[in-house]
Design a protein around this motif. Sequence first.
Motif, PDB file in Angstrom:
ATOM      1  N   SER A 139      10.402   0.818  -2.450  1.00  0.00           N
ATOM      2  CA  SER A 139      10.469   2.267  -2.635  1.00  0.00           C
ATOM      3  C   SER A 139       9.191   2.779  -3.281  1.00  0.00           C
ATOM      4  N   SER A 140       8.824   3.988  -2.936  1.00  0.00           N
ATOM      5  CA  SER A 140       7.582   4.567  -3.482  1.00  0.00           C
ATOM      6  C   SER A 140       7.840   5.318  -4.773  1.00  0.00           C
TER       7      SER A 140
ATOM      8  N   LEU B  34       3.917  -5.168  -4.368  1.00  0.00           N
ATOM      9  CA  LEU B  34       4.496  -4.721  -3.099  1.00  0.00           C
ATOM     10  C   LEU B  34       4.238  -3.243  -2.862  1.00  0.00           C
ATOM     11  N   LYS B  35       4.084  -2.915  -1.590  1.00  0.00           N
ATOM     12  CA  LYS B  35       3.820  -1.548  -1.166  1.00  0.00           C
ATOM     13  C   LYS B  35       4.930  -1.085  -0.221  1.00  0.00           C
ATOM     14  N   PRO B  36       5.136   0.211  -0.120  1.00  0.00           N
ATOM     15  CA  PRO B  36       6.174   0.701   0.812  1.00  0.00           C
ATOM     16  C   PRO B  36       5.986   0.187   2.232  1.00  0.00           C
ATOM     17  N   GLU B  37       4.752  -0.008   2.646  1.00  0.00           N
ATOM     18  CA  GLU B  37       4.503  -0.495   4.014  1.00  0.00           C
ATOM     19  C   GLU B  37       4.875  -1.961   4.194  1.00  0.00           C
ATOM     20  N   ASP B  38       5.252  -2.645   3.113  1.00  0.00           N
ATOM     21  CA  ASP B  38       5.754  -4.018   3.219  1.00  0.00           C
ATOM     22  C   ASP B  38       7.245  -4.039   3.571  1.00  0.00           C
TER      23      ASP B  38
ATOM     24  N   VAL C 106      12.986  -3.086  -4.250  1.00  0.00           N
ATOM     25  CA  VAL C 106      12.063  -3.145  -5.383  1.00  0.00           C
ATOM     26  C   VAL C 106      11.157  -1.920  -5.334  1.00  0.00           C
ATOM     27  N   GLU C 107      10.695  -1.490  -6.477  1.00  0.00           N
ATOM     28  CA  GLU C 107       9.774  -0.365  -6.537  1.00  0.00           C
ATOM     29  C   GLU C 107       8.361  -0.827  -6.176  1.00  0.00           C
ATOM     30  N   ALA C 108       7.578   0.098  -5.701  1.00  0.00           N
ATOM     31  CA  ALA C 108       6.184  -0.212  -5.395  1.00  0.00           C
ATOM     32  C   ALA C 108       5.499  -0.804  -6.621  1.00  0.00           C
ATOM     33  N   GLY C 109       4.710  -1.850  -6.384  1.00  0.00           N
ATOM     34  CA  GLY C 109       4.063  -2.561  -7.473  1.00  0.00           C
ATOM     35  C   GLY C 109       4.861  -3.738  -7.998  1.00  0.00           C
TER      36      GLY C 109
END
Length: 119
Positions: A118-119, A86-90, A12-15
């Motif tokens: 993904s960011s 969601l954030k990349p660090e997740d 999933v993309e960030a956010g």
Amino acid sequence: QVQLVESGGGLVEAGGSLRLSCAASLRILSRYRMGWFRQAPGKEREFVATIVWNGGKTYYVNSVKGRFTASRDNVKNTVYLQMNNLKPEDTAVYYCAAGLVTSTLYDYWGQGTQVTVSS
């Protein structure tokens, strides 16, 4: 013996959002609590959230508060982890686990599901 099966991971993309599910093989009685953990590459497994089966009380690690929500369906014998913003660090493999409420240990673990942001 309790068997746990996770599902719902993905890319999933960030956010974005994902909802993880954890189905238990037999009826989880009120004496269990369910936990969500994650392990990123090269890092130790960390606690994410927990939900007490009886009453539904929840606890979260600070980094996910306000973004993740744990819930349970007593009829389906399933717990969920709704992950928003969601954030990349997740990015990690997410595991669910079950343990008696009278213990600090988790005795049963699922096989894990990969979440990639993904960011």
